[in-house]
Design a protein around this motif. Structure first.
Motif, PDB file in Angstrom:
ATOM      1  N   ARG A 185       0.856  -1.192   0.000  1.00 53.87           N
ATOM      2  CA  ARG A 185       0.000   0.000   0.000  1.00 53.87           C
ATOM      3  C   ARG A 185       0.885   1.233   0.000  1.00 53.87           C
ATOM      4  O   ARG A 185       1.989   1.215   0.530  1.00 53.87           O
ATOM      5  N   GLY A 186       0.377   2.286  -0.625  1.00 58.87           N
ATOM      6  CA  GLY A 186       1.174   3.502  -0.806  1.00 58.87           C
ATOM      7  C   GLY A 186       1.789   3.988   0.486  1.00 58.87           C
ATOM      8  O   GLY A 186       1.100   4.179   1.488  1.00 58.87           O
ATOM      9  N   THR A 194      -1.169  -0.285  -4.102  1.00 63.65           N
ATOM     10  CA  THR A 194      -0.362   0.073  -5.274  1.00 63.65           C
ATOM     11  C   THR A 194      -0.764  -0.745  -6.500  1.00 63.65           C
ATOM     12  O   THR A 194      -0.815  -0.222  -7.618  1.00 63.65           O
ATOM     13  N   LYS A 197      -3.747   0.747  -8.345  1.00 64.97           N
ATOM     14  CA  LYS A 197      -3.364   1.965  -9.072  1.00 64.97           C
ATOM     15  C   LYS A 197      -2.650   1.591 -10.378  1.00 64.97           C
ATOM     16  O   LYS A 197      -2.966   2.110 -11.449  1.00 64.97           O
ATOM     17  N   TRP A 198      -1.728   0.673 -10.286  1.00 62.06           N
ATOM     18  CA  TRP A 198      -0.952   0.267 -11.471  1.00 62.06           C
ATOM     19  C   TRP A 198      -1.864  -0.388 -12.519  1.00 62.06           C
ATOM     20  O   TRP A 198      -1.701  -0.183 -13.709  1.00 62.06           O
ATOM     21  N   VAL A 339       1.172   6.954 -13.106  1.00 64.48           N
ATOM     22  CA  VAL A 339       1.329   6.337 -11.790  1.00 64.48           C
ATOM     23  C   VAL A 339       2.008   7.370 -10.905  1.00 64.48           C
ATOM     24  O   VAL A 339       3.056   7.887 -11.271  1.00 64.48           O
ATOM     25  N   ASN A 341       3.510   7.534  -7.202  1.00 64.77           N
ATOM     26  CA  ASN A 341       3.818   6.785  -5.987  1.00 64.77           C
ATOM     27  C   ASN A 341       4.899   7.481  -5.180  1.00 64.77           C
ATOM     28  O   ASN A 341       5.759   8.167  -5.722  1.00 64.77           O
ATOM     29  N   SER A 345       7.209   3.441  -1.740  1.00 64.48           N
ATOM     30  CA  SER A 345       6.356   2.472  -2.448  1.00 64.48           C
ATOM     31  C   SER A 345       7.157   1.923  -3.625  1.00 64.48           C
ATOM     32  O   SER A 345       7.216   0.704  -3.839  1.00 64.48           O
TER      33      SER A 345
END
Ligand SMILES: Cc1cc2nc3c(=O)[nH]c(=O)nc-3n(C[C@H](O)[C@H](O)[C@H](O)COP(=O)(O)O)c2cc1C
Ligand code: SF4
Length: 552
Positions: A185-186, A194, A197-198, A339, A341, A345
């Motif tokens: 997780r971020g 994560t 999101k990706w 993305v 981050n 991360s």
């Protein structure tokens, strides 16, 4: 809790590291017979601020005087900031630590045969055996302080580019799958998964996509991003390149706050070195993948760490928060899928790909998987970075690693998660460091910053400071935050002065609810957390006339 079985072994001795690596053994065999003694003096900004350059210079001069055959390596920090500058000497048994070293100590260290690990009042024995360091679970920071940050050879000798080498041969969706499996997780504060999101960026069609690394690190008491960038920059480069392959992005930007000149210089040089060695650029290592990386320096506003504000700043405008939707994953930098981050991360990704998502997921508790770099700051005896699996308690970190306050007085309050995080009293310190457990006590883990205060702290003053911080740093786009924070300071002043206290506490609560519910971003949305936690846990500090009367 984390599983012991799969812990990475930290090898600080080059002979140990070379085992099972024929190429390296051949390199070592070619070395001259008389080996130089390697001395490590950190180039990390925290060590520099404590005089590391002068110490390195003094060691070099003293070695010349004594005709000692030494090589000084400017490494990153091991994270034991209370010992900086921490000088290490490589011996057959491993590295021996001395610190904090001043230039005036250097002649004495040579007298005490420190080149052989001799004992001295500043000696801490083998670095790996120092209690602060020994039980850490270093996944993201495994190499930090161990390698020469700008040596690709050193990086590779310590497992560097294993993740990227694997990723170059993987299908993008499989990379996303491993990151999802890891439970990462971020680390920037919000703790958003994560992998999700990706996947969104991967699934969005576009002629250009971007990877943006948020290295604004504006939270009070935090320094982990900086330490990683200065101590192991290739790790971030590797993580960002893997992210690029996973989502189909060919360009990346690292947005670094202007207050981090050493991190900026190190990252720029590392990008140059990595590009020259074809770990960045065109057809990376003969693969069909391209990835170019650039550093951009922030302009010094806390709000530029908020991701959409960071995008504005990257595009050359004032840091102003954008409305969402569209999400940056769909329309981010220059309107393209992006993305975004945090440094940590992205720096966690190489080990996830190298060892597999399940390996990483084995660390941690509940939905908080893996490790977090906890940063011990404020009034603490042993400040520094402790990387541990989620689930360690705040008390274990503060009293175990940190050894309590620097002043020696009792702990009164601890702020977790930066300036927008809650202040917790001593009786909440047994809470495990876990995103969900912290929500249950109306607090947040955030970026892992932990700032300790002793019993002399004025918590009404801290609440006022939190509100004033919001008033100063607000980007001004939405009314609850822009105006509410200014009114908030005025109301707190009235409460502290004892003016219509009950009514004004009601007004403050009402104002905080408006900020929480009506703000466009978490700057205004979270400011009530430190304010209300101070009022809830330390109400006695909000009545100065009563306190003054009691003191008479
Ligand atoms: C006011 C504010 C400041 C922020 N500052 C940072 C920061 O300095 N670094 C960071 O990584 N995230 C910061 N964030 C969080 C980012 O908006 C975003 O969630 C994060 O960069 C996403 O990366 P992650 O998922 O890897 O955490 C901030 C958020 C807010 C609201
Ligand atoms: S909450 Fe504050 S910082 Fe965030 S958009 Fe509104 S005014 Fe800007």
């Amino acid at each position: 809790m984390s599983k012991k079985k799969n812990r990475p072994r930290q090898l600080s001795n080059p002979q140990q590291q070379a085992q099972g690596r024929p190429q390296q053994q051949a390199e070592m065999a070619a070395e001259p017979m008389v080996r130089k003694t390697r001395i490590f003096v950190p180039r990390d900004a925290a060590a520099l601020s404590m005089g590391a350059d002068a110490v390195a210079k003094a060691i070099s001069a003293e070695a010349d005087k004594r005709h000692a055959n030494v090589e000084i390596v400017r490494n990153g920090s091991r994270g034991m900031l209370y010992l900086e500058p921490l000088v290490e000497v490589e011996t057959d048994d491993g590295r021996v630590a001395y610190g904090p070293v001043k230039p005036a100590d250097v002649a004495g260290l040579f007298e005490a045969t420190f080149l052989k690990g001799g004992s001295h009042r500043l000696s801490h024995g083998l670095t790996d055996e120092i209690p602060y360091f020994k039980d850490q679970e270093r996944l993201t920071f495994a190499r930090c302080g161990i390698t020469d940050p700008l040596s690709i050879k050193d990086y590779r000798a310590h497992g560097g580019f294993e993740g990227l080498s694997k990723a170059l041969a993987m299908m993008p969706l499989d990379i996303v799958g491993e990151v999802t499996t890891s439970g990462l997780r971020g680390r920037g504060g919000a703790g958003f998964p994560t992998g999700i999101k990706w996947k969104t960026v991967h699934d969005t069609k576009a002629d250009q996509k971007y990877i943006c690394c948020n290295a604004d690190e504006g939270d009070s008491g935090t320094f982990a991003d900086r330490m990683l960038m200065e101590g192991d920059p290739f790790c971030l480069i590797e993580g960002m390149t893997i992210a690029g392959i996973a989502v189909g992005a060919t360009r990346g930007y690292i947005y670094i706050r202007s207050e981090y000149p050493h991190a900026v210089a190190t990252m720029r040089e590392a990008i140059r070195v990595a590009t020259k060695a074809n770990w960045l650029g065109r057809t990376i290592q003969g693969s069909p993948h391209d990835f170019d990386l650039f550093v951009r320096v922030g302009a010094g506003a806390y709000i530029c760490g908020e991701e959409t504000s960071m995008l504005e700043s990257l595009e050359g405008r004032r840091g102003l928060v954008r409305y969402k939707p569209p999400l940056p994953a769909i329309e981010g930098l220059f309107g393209k899928p992006t993305v975004i981050n945090n440094v940590l991360s992205l720096a966690s990704v190489p080990i996830i790909i190298a060892k597999g998502g399940e390996y990483y997921r084995d660390f941690g508790v509940g939905k908080s998987r893996g490790t977090l770099a906890f940063q011990l700051a404020g009034n603490i005896k042993q400040g520094g970075l402790v990387e541990k699996a989620f689930g360690v308690t705040a008390r274990e970190l503060i009293e175990g690693y940190g050894r309590g306050t620097r002043s020696g007085r009792p702990i009164r309050a601890v702020q977790f998660g930066g300036p927008l995080g809650a202040y917790l009293p001593d009786d909440k310190l047994d809470t495990p460091m876990d995103y969900e457990a912290f929500i249950k006590v109306d607090a947040m883990v955030g970026h892992g910053g932990i700032v300790v205060f002793d019993d002399t702290v004025d918590m009404a003053g801290m609440a006022r400071f939190a509100m004033e911080f919001c008033a100063i740093e607000s980007c001004g786009k939405c009314t609850p935050c822009r105006i509410g924070s200014v009114r908030g300071v005025e109301v707190i002043d009235r409460i502290i002065a004892g003016i219509e206290r009950d009514q004004n506490i009601e007004v403050l609560e009402d104002l905080c609810n408006t900020l929480t519910d009506g703000s466009l971003c978490a700057m205004g949305g979270l400011t009530p957390m430190p304010v209300m936690s101070a009022l809830r846990h330390f109400p006695e500090d909000f009545n100065r006339p009563a306190r003054a009367e009691a003191a008479e």
